[in-house]
Design a protein around this motif. Structure first.
Motif, mmCIF file in Angstrom:
data_model
loop_
_atom_site.group_PDB
_atom_site.id
_atom_site.type_symbol
_atom_site.label_atom_id
_atom_site.label_comp_id
_atom_site.label_asym_id
_atom_site.label_seq_id
_atom_site.Cartn_x
_atom_site.Cartn_y
_atom_site.Cartn_z
ATOM 1 N N UNK A 169 14.886 9.580 89.524
ATOM 2 C CA UNK A 169 14.367 9.671 91.518
ATOM 3 C C UNK A 169 13.482 7.883 91.213
ATOM 4 N N UNK A 170 12.931 7.350 90.197
ATOM 5 C CA UNK A 170 12.149 6.069 90.037
ATOM 6 C C UNK A 170 13.682 5.911 90.256
ATOM 7 N N UNK A 171 14.403 5.404 89.470
ATOM 8 C CA UNK A 171 15.818 4.209 89.725
ATOM 9 C C UNK A 171 16.479 4.193 91.147
ATOM 10 N N UNK A 172 16.496 5.706 91.425
ATOM 11 C CA UNK A 172 16.980 5.814 93.247
ATOM 12 C C UNK A 172 16.527 4.618 94.195
ATOM 13 N N UNK A 173 15.218 4.715 93.554
ATOM 14 C CA UNK A 173 14.108 4.177 94.729
ATOM 15 C C UNK A 173 14.111 3.007 94.173
ATOM 16 N N UNK A 174 14.966 2.411 93.284
ATOM 17 C CA UNK A 174 15.185 0.652 93.072
ATOM 18 C C UNK A 174 13.636 0.197 91.958
ATOM 19 N N UNK A 175 13.265 1.323 91.453
ATOM 20 C CA UNK A 175 11.887 0.994 90.749
ATOM 21 C C UNK A 175 12.444 1.404 89.429
ATOM 22 N N UNK A 176 12.819 1.216 88.711
ATOM 23 C CA UNK A 176 13.142 0.896 87.059
ATOM 24 C C UNK A 176 12.829 -0.168 86.537
ATOM 25 N N UNK A 177 12.610 -0.842 87.397
ATOM 26 C CA UNK A 177 11.200 -2.285 86.404
ATOM 27 C C UNK A 177 10.105 -1.890 86.913
ATOM 28 N N UNK A 207 10.100 27.995 80.086
ATOM 29 C CA UNK A 207 11.630 28.218 80.186
ATOM 30 C C UNK A 207 12.115 28.907 78.630
ATOM 31 N N UNK A 208 11.925 27.837 77.868
ATOM 32 C CA UNK A 208 11.593 28.915 77.066
ATOM 33 C C UNK A 208 11.421 30.324 76.628
ATOM 34 N N UNK A 209 10.532 30.897 77.519
ATOM 35 C CA UNK A 209 10.088 32.094 77.505
ATOM 36 C C UNK A 209 10.590 32.453 78.997
ATOM 37 N N UNK A 210 10.590 32.695 79.658
ATOM 38 C CA UNK A 210 10.902 32.994 81.115
ATOM 39 C C UNK A 210 12.416 32.830 81.321
ATOM 40 N N UNK A 211 13.194 32.118 80.374
ATOM 41 C CA UNK A 211 14.749 32.020 80.797
ATOM 42 C C UNK A 211 15.305 31.392 81.963
ATOM 43 N N UNK A 212 13.664 31.084 82.721
ATOM 44 C CA UNK A 212 14.315 30.884 84.540
ATOM 45 C C UNK A 212 14.012 29.387 84.594
ATOM 46 N N UNK A 213 15.647 28.776 83.610
ATOM 47 C CA UNK A 213 15.590 27.124 83.771
ATOM 48 C C UNK A 213 15.197 26.645 85.557
ATOM 49 N N UNK A 214 16.168 27.411 86.205
ATOM 50 C CA UNK A 214 16.215 27.211 87.857
ATOM 51 C C UNK A 214 15.009 26.877 88.524
ATOM 52 N N UNK A 215 14.049 28.359 88.354
ATOM 53 C CA UNK A 215 12.875 27.757 88.225
ATOM 54 C C UNK A 215 12.299 26.331 87.905
ATOM 55 N N UNK A 216 12.244 26.237 86.917
ATOM 56 C CA UNK A 216 12.028 25.152 86.179
ATOM 57 C C UNK A 216 12.399 23.437 87.280
ATOM 58 N N UNK A 217 13.551 24.349 87.393
ATOM 59 C CA UNK A 217 14.131 22.260 87.857
ATOM 60 C C UNK A 217 13.305 22.074 89.218
ATOM 61 N N UNK A 218 13.241 23.229 89.972
ATOM 62 C CA UNK A 218 13.144 23.328 91.336
ATOM 63 C C UNK A 218 11.608 22.900 91.389
ATOM 64 N N UNK A 219 10.151 23.513 90.257
ATOM 65 C CA UNK A 219 8.875 22.617 90.480
ATOM 66 C C UNK A 219 9.441 22.103 89.933
ATOM 67 N N UNK A 220 9.474 21.021 88.992
ATOM 68 C CA UNK A 220 10.511 20.046 88.384
ATOM 69 C C UNK A 220 10.334 19.128 89.326
ATOM 70 N N UNK A 221 10.854 19.011 90.061
ATOM 71 C CA UNK A 221 11.220 17.804 90.918
ATOM 72 C C UNK A 221 10.347 17.758 92.029
ATOM 73 N N UNK A 222 10.504 19.097 92.234
ATOM 74 C CA UNK A 222 9.343 18.955 93.902
ATOM 75 C C UNK A 222 7.764 18.244 93.048
ATOM 76 N N UNK A 223 7.282 18.387 92.054
ATOM 77 C CA UNK A 223 6.272 17.788 91.454
ATOM 78 C C UNK A 223 6.657 16.210 91.082
ATOM 79 N N UNK A 283 8.652 14.291 92.894
ATOM 80 C CA UNK A 283 9.025 13.520 93.779
ATOM 81 C C UNK A 283 7.524 13.576 94.611
ATOM 82 N N UNK A 284 6.587 14.521 94.478
ATOM 83 C CA UNK A 284 5.165 13.845 94.482
ATOM 84 C C UNK A 284 4.068 13.292 93.734
ATOM 85 N N UNK A 285 4.783 13.151 92.455
ATOM 86 C CA UNK A 285 4.412 11.937 91.586
ATOM 87 C C UNK A 285 4.668 10.220 91.928
#
Length: 157
Positions: free
Chosen positions: A26-34, A127-143, A145-147
């Motif tokens: 997301x940082x790279x896409x925003x042109x902020x990698x430096x 997800x190591x315990x829940x096995x739900x990597x899709x939920x983790x992906x969704x939450x991590x992506x939203x977090x 974006x906000x960060x």
């Protein structure tokens, strides 16, 4: 100025490397990698040196994110001086980080989901315990974006 962000979870093989990779993209896409430096670490030591979990690898691969250099490492006291933001994934991570944080450190300790209040989740489940990597992906992506939005606003990036 370079803003430095460290993502932290229990083992540094699931959530924090996923956040590291997704935030970097997301940082790279925003042109902020430096302008923004990104890393991840663990509060526990049993996965040190290991690559991300295969579930996290699948998520990162799906997004075209290279994880080949990622290896689990343990957070240390220098990280609290070297980073501007230390971002935990859940309440347990935050308790560990508060206990490790040197008294003189003024690092911003936050939970990733603090940056995605509309998700209605306070923690990113492991997800190591829940096995739900899709939920983790969704939450991590939203977090992430906000960060990124919060960093851009604070530092006028």
């Amino acid at each position: 100025m370079v803003v430095r962000v460290l993502f932290v979870c229990l083992g540094n093989i699931c959530r924090s490397p996923m956040a590291e990779g997704m935030f970097r993209a997301k940082v790279d896409a925003a042109g902020l990698s430096d302008a923004i430096r990104i890393d991840s670490a663990a509060t526990g030591n049993w996965n040190l040196g290991n690559p991300p979990h295969r579930g996290t690898q699948q998520v990162l691969t799906k997004h075209g994110i290279d994880y080949s250099q990622m290896r689990a490492r343990l957070i240390d006291k220098d990280d609290f001086a070297d980073f501007d933001y230390v971002i935990g994934m859940d309440g347990s991570n935050m308790q560990d980080l508060e206990a490790l944080k040197p008294l003189e450190s003024d690092v911003a300790l936050k939970k990733l989901m603090d940056f995605a209040p509309d998700e209605g989740q306070h923690d990113v489940p492991d997800p190591y315990y829940t096995g739900n990597f899709a939920e983790t992906e969704r939450l991590v992506s939203a977090g992430c974006d906000g960060l990124l939005k919060a960093i851009r606003e604070k530092f006028s990036l």
